[in-house]
Design a protein around this motif. Structure first.
Motif, mmCIF file in Angstrom:
data_model
loop_
_atom_site.group_PDB
_atom_site.id
_atom_site.type_symbol
_atom_site.label_atom_id
_atom_site.label_comp_id
_atom_site.label_asym_id
_atom_site.label_seq_id
_atom_site.Cartn_x
_atom_site.Cartn_y
_atom_site.Cartn_z
ATOM 1 N N THR A 133 0.840 -1.200 0.000
ATOM 2 C CA THR A 133 0.000 0.000 0.000
ATOM 3 C C THR A 133 0.874 1.249 0.000
ATOM 4 O OG1 THR A 133 -1.705 -1.239 1.168
ATOM 5 C CG2 THR A 133 -1.930 1.137 1.195
ATOM 6 N N SER A 134 1.980 1.198 0.731
ATOM 7 C CA SER A 134 2.907 2.343 0.724
ATOM 8 C C SER A 134 3.468 2.565 -0.671
ATOM 9 C CB SER A 134 4.084 2.111 1.677
ATOM 10 O OG SER A 134 3.630 1.855 2.953
ATOM 11 N N GLU A 135 3.770 1.455 -1.381
ATOM 12 C CA GLU A 135 4.291 1.580 -2.756
ATOM 13 C C GLU A 135 3.257 2.222 -3.671
ATOM 14 O OE1 GLU A 135 7.319 0.858 -4.102
ATOM 15 O OE2 GLU A 135 7.907 0.649 -2.007
ATOM 16 N N ALA A 170 0.888 4.237 -2.756
ATOM 17 C CA ALA A 170 0.792 5.653 -2.387
ATOM 18 C C ALA A 170 1.965 6.438 -2.973
ATOM 19 C CB ALA A 170 0.764 5.786 -0.869
ATOM 20 N N LYS A 171 3.164 5.854 -2.900
ATOM 21 C CA LYS A 171 4.356 6.534 -3.448
ATOM 22 C C LYS A 171 4.135 6.842 -4.925
ATOM 23 C CE LYS A 171 8.074 4.381 -1.350
ATOM 24 N NZ LYS A 171 9.113 3.372 -1.495
ATOM 25 N N ASN A 172 3.587 5.860 -5.634
ATOM 26 C CA ASN A 172 3.328 6.020 -7.056
ATOM 27 C C ASN A 172 2.301 7.130 -7.296
ATOM 28 O OD1 ASN A 172 1.915 5.111 -9.722
ATOM 29 N ND2 ASN A 172 3.913 4.112 -9.685
ATOM 30 N N LEU A 215 1.600 9.636 -5.342
ATOM 31 C CA LEU A 215 2.156 10.952 -4.998
ATOM 32 C C LEU A 215 3.107 11.443 -6.089
ATOM 33 C CD1 LEU A 215 2.699 10.224 -1.208
ATOM 34 C CD2 LEU A 215 1.103 11.891 -2.192
ATOM 35 N N ARG A 216 3.848 10.483 -6.663
ATOM 36 C CA ARG A 216 4.755 10.850 -7.768
ATOM 37 C C ARG A 216 3.935 11.411 -8.942
ATOM 38 N NH1 ARG A 216 8.200 6.504 -7.228
ATOM 39 N NH2 ARG A 216 6.828 5.258 -8.524
#
Ligand SMILES: Cc1cc2nc3c(=O)[nH]c(=O)nc-3n(C[C@H](O)[C@H](O)[C@H](O)COP(=O)(O)OP(=O)(O)OC[C@H]3O[C@@H](n4cnc5c(N)ncnc54)[C@H](O)[C@@H]3O)c2cc1C
Length: 384
Positions: free
Chosen positions: A364-366, A368-370, A372-373
């Motif tokens: 899920t963090s990955e 979210a990172k995507n 946000l990018r």
């Protein structure tokens, strides 16, 4: 995306095979904690150990969508048996196809035929989610290397003939193809697992195990994001479909039970709160399968978005599998808590799909990172 593209002959055959061979063996595989040779041989005869590998190597040459539907079919019937495909095909077979040398690829027909089993060894006793922090080391030794360290939770580690080992050293994390009889390797079975009990999970100790220079898969230092990264992406795709399989089985079992079981003078299917559980399970089945189909199509098109779509499919399907399996136990009532009924095993197996190939939290963090990018403001041309 259509809900059920499973009209290919391979998918239909896999469904029949799951009904005739896999499901009848599932309770025994779970109870005895081992994978019967006959199941492995029958899978190999059907080309189901490595369905994505080309036919000339003993696979089925399936595209990602059909390979996914086949994985769902086997995963419905037995999680441990589906895991054979996840490890042999997704994590090892496809990794050697993409990154392996000609010498490495000579193992593929044996892997696809189940003559030699493989394992993927990344996790360690002190290093799980933070995979780049592994401590198992490689040291140059003459023309080759020596590997030293400990690995934990290695599926099929107890019986595998070949291992893809991720180790770190002067050039950074790297992947090595190692034979069981390389020397200095000890494996210890892990007992008392919540599920996947037929997958011979083991701890591994490497004590200056020698490997030749040619055992490096890809290039030295290329484990992340390349060799191990793509193996985990393939594994995630397979496990996501395994989650769909669990939801499909749970939904089917809860519907049949709700029609058969009577309370208060009516089938429990007539009670609205039971209908709610069934309606939710069916909806999550279709949503999870749709995400997996979408990921499969993007993988087939080699679209770079496939990685994040696969991650979302895995997170969604594995969570939904836990909910559907727990709800199936609820519909079965007391019987659902007994190993005499398959929903009890489904609930135990569902927990594992939320943990392997990246936990729900890490993935899920990955995602979210995507996101946000993608949302970050882009510098306008000409502005610094
Ligand atoms: C049945 C089974 C089979 C397996 N097979 C294999 C295999 O074949 N090969 C292999 O290499 N490994 C295998 N694994 C290991 C598996 O990949 C790891 O268990 C998994 O990656 C999680 O690592 P961990 O268990 O060390 O948990 P940890 O990394 O210690 O995490 C514990 C908890 O903390 C959370 N957490 C950690 N970091 C963060 C963060 N930054 N933000 C939010 N939450 C966080 C996690 O989500 C988790 O809930 C297997 C595991 C199981 C259970």
């Amino acid at each position: 995306v259509t809900q059920d593209t499973g009209t290919s002959v391979a998918v239909e055959r896999a469904r029949r095979f799951a009904d005739d061979v896999v499901r009848p063996a599932a309770a025994t595989i779970d109870a005895e904690g081992r994978m019967p040779r006959e199941v492995m041989e029958a899978m190999a005869a059907e080309g189901l150990i490595c369905p994505s590998l080309p036919k000339q190597l003993g696979g089925h040459g399936l595209n990602p969508v059909d390979a996914g539907l086949v994985t769902e079919a086997i995963g419905r019937a037995c999680c441990s048996t589906r895991t054979i495909m996840t490890i042999q095909d997704a994590l090892v077979g496809q990794t050697l196809m993409r990154w392996g040398s000609e010498t490495h690829q000579r193992h593929l027909p044996d892997i696809a035929a189940g003559r030699r089993l493989a394992a993927f060894a990344l996790t360690e006793p002190e290093v799980g989610s933070d995979a780049r922090g592994i401590t198992t080391r490689y040291e140059a030794d003459g023309a080759g290397f020596r590997l030293s360290g400990r690995k934990k939770w290695i599926t099929f580690g107890g019986i595998a003939d070949l291992f893809l080992v991720v180790a770190t050293g002067d050039d950074g994390p790297s992947v090595f193809l190692m034979e069981r009889d390389a020397g200095g390797l000890v494996t210890e079975p892990m007992e008392g697992l919540i599920g996947n009990r037929g997958t011979h999970v083991a701890e591994i100790r490497l004590d200056a195990t020698p490997v030749v220079a040619g055992s490096v898969v890809g290039r030295l230092g290329g484990a992340f994001p390349f060799v191990a990264g793509s193996a985990l992406d393939n594994g995630r795709y397979s496990v996501a479909w395994g989650g769909v399989g669990i939801i499909a089985e749970a939904t089917d079992l809860m519907c049949r039970r709700a029609l058969e079981r009577h309370q208060f003078g009516a089938p429990i299917a007539d009670h609205q709160l039971i209908r709610g559980l069934i309606g939710d399970a069916k909806t999550s089945l279709h949503a999870s399968r749709a995400l997996c189909l979408r990921a499969g199509e993007l993988r087939a098109a080699k679209n770079p978005q496939a990685v994040v779509e696969t991650t979302m499919a895995k997170v969604f399907a594995s969570r939904a599998a836990n909910r559907a399996a727990a709800d199936a136990v609820q519909v079965f009532g007391g019987d659902g808590c007994s190993s005499r009924f398959p929903v009890e095993r489904l609930l135990r197996e569902a927990k594992i799909v939320e943990i392997i190939e990246g936990t729900t939290q890490i993935l899920t963090s990955e995602i979210a990172k995507n996101a946000l990018r993608e949302a970050a403001p882009r510098p306008r041309p000409g502005k610094r």
